[in-house]
Structures are given as C-alpha cells and as structure tokens.
Scaffold this motif. Sequence first.
Motif: not given
Length: 129
Positions: A77-84
């Motif tokens: 999933c994507k984290n709060e920084y938009g990274e997988w």
Amino acid sequence: MKILVIEPEKAPYEKEIGDDIHDMQAIVGGCIEPIYFEPKQDALVWCNDEFLLNNSEPNRMVGDCLVHGTFYVSGNCKNEYGEWDSCSLTDEQIEKYSEIFETPVIVFEQAEELTEDFEEAEEPKFTMS
C-alpha cells in the motif's frame, strides 16, 4: 503487520511480525527480495534473494517463478508519503492467498514415488453385463 507464511510442504499460515527489515529477513532466512505477482499490486511475495544459491527446497510457483525456501505474502500500500510500502494483509487476502498457495509443488523425486505407488495399486476389475 499481518502476513501469510508459506513454508515448503506445509499449509500457509497467518503470522504477526514487526514492520522492520530484521523481522522480515528472519522469516525467509536472509536478505529479502520482492516478487510482484498480483495484477492489482495490492500484495507482494517476499523471498530470500539467494534461494537458488543456498540449496533451499522447492516450495511454490509464484507467477512464472518457482520459489525455493520459505516466503511470505504481505500487503502493498502507499504510505503517508505516497511511497509503496509493506502493510498487513486483510482477512480476505489471507483467505485468497491461502487458497492460491495451498498446494506445494511436486518435485521430480516425489513424482516418481507417486508413479510407483500408482503402478503398484491393484487394477480395478470391470464386468460387462
């Protein structure tokens, strides 16, 4: 993080681990490598990146790859920084991947044993009325 562990010749099972690299590596017995197998990319398989070098036992097919040794499935999933990032699997994913990875591969030696057992079985007798 809730994951699904798949060991050679065993049924998949659910396990809770921390989300740090050491917990992840402990499951597979070494450095981890992801295998992207899910078209929706909402899950990943994590395996030992040296499974072909360390004489690991053949385990399951993941896409087009025969993975050796223990591996696990995590959410993606994507984290709060938009990274997988890895995340817990949902209950639905646990059920889905438990079914997908339910059956271990049969290696050549096992196939020979099954053939011998089949050949030794008594032939069924048919009668015509």
